[in-house]
Design a protein around this motif. Sequence first.
Motif, mmCIF file in Angstrom:
data_model
loop_
_atom_site.group_PDB
_atom_site.id
_atom_site.type_symbol
_atom_site.label_atom_id
_atom_site.label_comp_id
_atom_site.label_asym_id
_atom_site.label_seq_id
_atom_site.Cartn_x
_atom_site.Cartn_y
_atom_site.Cartn_z
ATOM 1 N N PHE A 141 27.730 7.590 79.812
ATOM 2 C CA PHE A 141 27.890 7.146 78.427
ATOM 3 C C PHE A 141 28.824 5.936 78.338
ATOM 4 O O PHE A 141 29.608 5.672 79.257
ATOM 5 C CB PHE A 141 28.465 8.281 77.567
ATOM 6 N N VAL A 145 30.072 7.421 73.762
ATOM 7 C CA VAL A 145 28.997 6.965 72.872
ATOM 8 C C VAL A 145 27.665 7.045 73.598
ATOM 9 O O VAL A 145 27.520 6.548 74.728
ATOM 10 C CB VAL A 145 29.260 5.515 72.413
ATOM 11 N N GLY A 146 26.678 7.674 72.964
ATOM 12 C CA GLY A 146 25.341 7.761 73.543
ATOM 13 C C GLY A 146 24.641 6.423 73.544
ATOM 14 O O GLY A 146 24.912 5.553 72.714
ATOM 15 N N LYS A 147 23.694 6.249 74.497
ATOM 16 C CA LYS A 147 23.023 4.949 74.652
ATOM 17 C C LYS A 147 21.620 4.931 74.047
ATOM 18 O O LYS A 147 21.127 3.879 73.667
ATOM 19 C CB LYS A 147 22.938 4.596 76.134
ATOM 20 N N ASP A 148 20.953 6.089 73.997
ATOM 21 C CA ASP A 148 19.615 6.174 73.408
ATOM 22 C C ASP A 148 19.384 7.635 73.015
ATOM 23 O O ASP A 148 20.280 8.477 73.141
ATOM 24 C CB ASP A 148 18.542 5.670 74.382
ATOM 25 N N ASN A 170 21.771 10.613 73.883
ATOM 26 C CA ASN A 170 22.470 11.289 72.785
ATOM 27 C C ASN A 170 22.407 12.804 72.963
ATOM 28 O O ASN A 170 23.398 13.515 72.777
ATOM 29 C CB ASN A 170 21.842 10.916 71.441
ATOM 30 N N HIS A 223 28.490 10.616 63.537
ATOM 31 C CA HIS A 223 27.209 9.906 63.439
ATOM 32 C C HIS A 223 27.130 9.199 62.094
ATOM 33 O O HIS A 223 27.496 9.772 61.052
ATOM 34 C CB HIS A 223 26.033 10.885 63.560
ATOM 35 N N SER A 269 23.952 5.983 67.441
ATOM 36 C CA SER A 269 24.440 6.751 68.588
ATOM 37 C C SER A 269 25.220 7.981 68.145
ATOM 38 O O SER A 269 25.901 7.961 67.120
ATOM 39 C CB SER A 269 25.356 5.877 69.455
ATOM 40 N N HIS A 270 25.111 9.048 68.950
ATOM 41 C CA HIS A 270 26.026 10.166 68.803
ATOM 42 C C HIS A 270 27.353 9.722 69.409
ATOM 43 O O HIS A 270 27.379 9.072 70.459
ATOM 44 C CB HIS A 270 25.509 11.395 69.553
ATOM 45 N N HIS A 289 27.925 1.444 66.272
ATOM 46 C CA HIS A 289 26.807 1.760 67.165
ATOM 47 C C HIS A 289 25.680 2.438 66.382
ATOM 48 O O HIS A 289 25.165 3.492 66.785
ATOM 49 C CB HIS A 289 27.286 2.663 68.299
ATOM 50 N N SER A 290 25.320 1.838 65.258
ATOM 51 C CA SER A 290 24.236 2.378 64.427
ATOM 52 C C SER A 290 23.438 1.222 63.830
ATOM 53 O O SER A 290 23.807 0.054 63.969
ATOM 54 C CB SER A 290 24.810 3.255 63.309
ATOM 55 N N GLY A 310 17.356 13.341 70.328
ATOM 56 C CA GLY A 310 18.375 12.670 69.519
ATOM 57 C C GLY A 310 18.603 13.286 68.155
ATOM 58 O O GLY A 310 19.559 12.922 67.462
#
Length: 540
Positions: A415, A428-431, A435, A451, A458-459, A486-487, A514
């Motif tokens: 991550f 932070v999640g990437k996809d 997530n 979120h 991203s989560h 990241h959204s 996700g």
Amino acid sequence: MYRNYFILNRLILELTPLLREAFVTSAFSQEKDRLILHLLKNNESFFLELSLNPGNPFIAYRESYSRAKKNTVEFFNQFLPQKISNVLIAEDDRIIKFQCGEGSFYFTIRGKYTNFYFISTSEELISFEKQEEKSAEMFVQEISSKKYLNYFNLPNFNAEVDIETVRKNFPILGKEITLEYKNRFGEENLLNVPECITIILTEIRDDHFSVLTESSSGSVHLAPAAFSIFPFEEKEDFPSLIEAVNYFLHKKFSIESSTNKKKIIVRHIEKELAKVTQRINSVKIRIGKGNREVEYSMIGNLLLINLYKIEHAVSAIEVENIYDENKIITIKLDPKLSSKKNVDVYFDKSKNERISFTKAKEMYSKLKLEFDRFKEYENLSARAETAEDYDKLIKELRIKMEYSINEKEDLKSKFKQYLIDGKYNVFVGKDSKNNDLLTTRFAKQNDYWFHARSVSGSHVVLRIENTKEPVPKIVLRKTAALAAYHSKAKTAGMVPVSYAFKKYVVKKKGMEAGKVAMLKEEVLIVKPEIPNGCEYVSNE
């Protein structure tokens, strides 16, 4: 050498008078690859321990054995009890036969096919390890065709001219006997090869046995007292091979336990040092940027002085810097904020700079002490020698002995990672799939989960190391800002971000990658950004 054919041959000759006329009353296992035979003779109990581990097969005589009250599995019940009439070994294979009235038990040492069987007089076969029916039929045929000996096997080597030919024609010799021959008589010796080999085998049959320990390398060997191929620092001699095997196994497992403990300790220290080093580097980056408290305070004061000059919705203003000979400077503004709000932004930045810089310096001092502490443990582990030394380190380091590399820690590199105020780790999640990995497998129950509300993104997980320590509101807001950044709402002015403890975030069956559901949530309205005091610390 304890697995060598001729060592086993000597061992069964010593075991035979003990086992003959004894009843096998039960066979049970309480750990993988280990079978225990409970025997009774003249109203006295004793045990045979058989290891079917392909890399460590053995047979050992035990006067007593502590059977667990739970989690034991019985074997061969339908054929027990059985009275042992003789113990034999195959003429050309490591197969030990326990001959009984209604059939025979067989202990076969064959690498990954090592197993323990009972074959009845009607050729019904049952095995400890499962075996295919076709293989079982072939095995019964093979077993039946072999010759079994109740004496020490001294093969006829008369036709052999060199040691390699002997080894090729008699694979039961094994590598240790071949090495002993070469070490004792020379590799090029062509005279009396059969006689020399027979001398070595006779030593195995008749001599005392030694357990040779080399603590520096962690090696332990079992060999006839006259053998010279094994280096050693300690040597214990035994007139009985049964005693030697028991002592050897005790020593072997003790050394392996110490070696395993050392590996666990070293791995733990290396892991902790890596974590501390990473945090030190991140804090050093923060400290290296310096304290901009005075600069932001000055800008706030200049804006306050020139408040009446700030026009609506402008992105910058030029003012005279009364603190530096009235030089003209340009101050950036947020056109979406009022004049007063822009002033407050710089005063807040000044305050946050002072707090984060002070915390960074304090954290650096603490981390240096922690680093030095683990380096001292690293030195102690290098000097540790006894099991007591390792146990003491394990206790002081609070290592759980069921220690295995923590899957959650292993996942961390998958991550994006940020460090807030030199202390709080954010992931932070990437996809979509990433997530899911972050939320369902990496995040702990008391971590905070974020979120951006009502948009894709991203989560984000704020790792909580100490659940008893409250997380400052400013840290929650900074994490929320990262979630907004990241959204899909990254370019919006202010973004609502939902957050809750991870335990209130669930993924129900059938949900797309996700997608999750929140059982509870709170909302923060934040600006999408990588906020002040937040450092990016890992590669994407």
